[in-house]
Design an enzyme around this catalytic site. Structure first.
Site, PDB file in Angstrom:
ATOM      1  CE  LYS A  64      -4.183  -1.856   0.108  1.00 31.18           C
ATOM      2  NZ  LYS A  64      -4.148  -3.330   0.075  1.00 31.18           N
TER       3      LYS A  64
HETATM    4  C1  LIG Z   1      -5.550  -4.052   0.810  1.00 33.61           C
HETATM    5  C2  LIG Z   1      -7.014  -3.864   0.854  1.00 33.61           C
HETATM    6  C3  LIG Z   1      -7.793  -4.265   1.943  1.00 33.61           C
HETATM    7  C4  LIG Z   1      -7.275  -5.096   3.059  1.00 33.61           C
HETATM    8  O1  LIG Z   1      -6.113  -4.685   3.625  1.00 33.61           O
HETATM    9  P1  LIG Z   1      -5.085  -5.732   4.337  1.00 33.61           P
HETATM   10  O2  LIG Z   1      -4.262  -4.815   5.165  1.00 33.61           O
HETATM   11  O3  LIG Z   1      -4.311  -6.388   3.251  1.00 33.61           O
HETATM   12  O4  LIG Z   1      -5.907  -6.663   5.142  1.00 33.61           O
HETATM   13  C5  LIG Z   1      -9.141  -3.948   1.940  1.00 33.61           C
HETATM   14  N1  LIG Z   1      -9.697  -3.286   0.926  1.00 33.61           N
HETATM   15  C6  LIG Z   1      -8.988  -2.895  -0.148  1.00 33.61           C
HETATM   16  C7  LIG Z   1      -9.660  -2.123  -1.224  1.00 33.61           C
HETATM   17  C8  LIG Z   1      -7.637  -3.194  -0.231  1.00 33.61           C
HETATM   18  O5  LIG Z   1      -6.947  -2.836  -1.316  1.00 33.61           O
END
Ligand SMILES: *Cc1c(COP(=O)(O)O)cnc(C)c1O
Length: 400
Positions: A186
């Site tokens: 992210k």
């Molecule tokens: C990455 C993501 C999540 C979940 O995040 P994690 O930290 O990987 O559990 C939820 N929604 C979206 C749109 C994402 O891209």
């Protein structure tokens, strides 16, 4: 996009503070921790940066969604409206809450189509959950208006749009609650981590307690704390929070690089009349983690994918047959493959996804190509990339 590309001395320093004290937990051990409260500091930085009253860190973006649904009181018999294009965490967290995910079409914003949302509302609907996919915003004003009219909660999944804005307000802070992810890929990363934000004092307090077994965090004796309601453990570790604390301070640096790189690519592609771009309801608030564009037809987008391969361009997706992000390949949801029995409310309430076709979503996702914008590219690499992308698309169009 990912903050891990620029992991360095600042991140190591914050982690070392934690290692030197040996207190790897975010709560308690006040005397041993040499004044280091990395999780708390990261929450405060988020509150300041986003001008929001409460930020609660969690162990992941998925657990942030779990916490958000819990504090909104979502449970058995409730329906949550979510888009066909998102990450699987959307329906996972709704099912984990004991509620029923209701999937609806997206539009040219690649996020929830407000008209499709309104058409899906039933007396059981409790939450509308827009997902700000690929770094940019859903059109929140019409969604907010619908939520007010039908008395629903608006829960923003801003996991892919950290530090994006909509008409000057931070994404995630516009609905009743918002969620972020700090997983490894992210915009900024903790390794693993997430956060819930809200401007509501009661919701903020509940998020604090719920994510730590219902602990009230009053006083300095954990064992003696009250537990006013049932909670769970969705805590982030102090080590992970330390990484995030260094990364949040670099957010503006990351966004500036992304915006500069994206502009070069977008300007180049804009010279091709057959290429159109994802609609951005507020272009100024785009985090520029992706450049998303449309070809005139599905067939042409598939040819562009092949041409990109031939021209040596990496890091782009057409999501039509993507396992993680688009409804067409969510066979485990479609066939309701759960390890444990689901409640009668869920079994009765789930849409029969083997029978529904999401034509509008298929159209937009089929024609879309989303290109990751990296932080580590040199300007020369971006320029070369832009020329190659244009040449690849033009070769497809010349072929007819
Ligand atoms: C990455 C993501 C999540 C979940 O995040 P994690 O930290 O990987 O559990 C939820 N929604 C979206 C749109 C994402 O891209």
């Amino acid at each position: 996009m990912p903050g891990f590309e620029l992991f360095g001395a600042a991140e190591r320093k914050e982690v070392n503070d934690v290692l030197e004290s040996g207190v790897l937990m975010r709560y308690g051990f006040d005397g041993m921790r040499n004044g280091h409260w990395k999780a708390r500091e990261l929450e405060q930085e988020m509150e300041k940066r986003f001008d929001v009253k409460h930020a609660q860190l969690t162990s992941s973006g998925t657990s942030a969604l779990n916490v958000a649904l819990a504090i909104l009181g979502v449970g058995a018999g409730d329906e949550v409206i979510m888009p066909t294009f998102t990450f699987v965490a959307s329906f996972e967290s709704i099912l984990a809450a004991g509620a029923t995910p209701i999937l609806v079409d997206i539009d040219d914003t690649l996020t929830l189509d407000p008209k499709a949302v309104e058409a899906a509302i039933t007396p059981k609907t409790k939450v509308v959950m827009p997902v700000h996919m690929c770094g940019a915003m859903a059109d929140l004003a019409p969604l907010q208006e619908i939520c007010e009219r039908y008395n629903l909660f608006l829960l923003e999944d801003a996991c892919q749009a950290f530090a994006g804005t909509y008409h000057g307000k931070a994404l995630g802070t516009i609905g009743h609650a918002g969620c972020f992810s700090f997983d490894y890929v992210k915009t900024i990363t903790c390794g693993e981590g997430g956060a819930v934000v809200t401007n509501d004092d009661v919701l903020g307090n509940h998020a604090d307690h719920y994510s730590d077994h219902g602990h009230t965090h009053i006083g300095n004796d954990r064992g003696a704390e009250e537990h006013p309601f049932i909670g769970y453990n969705f805590r982030i570790s102090e080590l992970n929070a330390a990484v995030g604390l260094a990364q949040i301070r670099r957010t503006d640096e990351f966004l500036a690089i992304q915006r500069k790189n994206k502009k070069i690519l977008k300007d180049a592609l804009a010279t091709i009349p057959e290429v159109s771009f994802r609609r951005l309801p507020d272009e100024a608030g785009d985090t520029a983690t992706f450049l998303s564009f449309f070809m005139p037809t599905y067939a042409l987008s598939q040819k562009v994918v092949q041409a990109f391969k031939k021209y040596g361009i990496d890091a782009y997706w057409n999501y039509f047959d993507n396992n993680w992000h688009y409804v067409r390949k969510w066979h485990h949801l479609t066939k309701v493959r759960s390890l444990f029995p689901l409640s009668k409310e869920i079994r009765d309430g789930l849409q029969d996804l083997t029978k529904i076709s999401f034509q509008a979503s298929d159209e937009w996702i089929g024609r879309n190509i989303s290109c990751l914008i990296k932080l580590s590219w040199t300007e020369e690499e971006v320029q070369t990339r832009a020329q190659k992308m244009v040449a690849a698309i033009q070769s497809v169009l010349a072929d007819g």
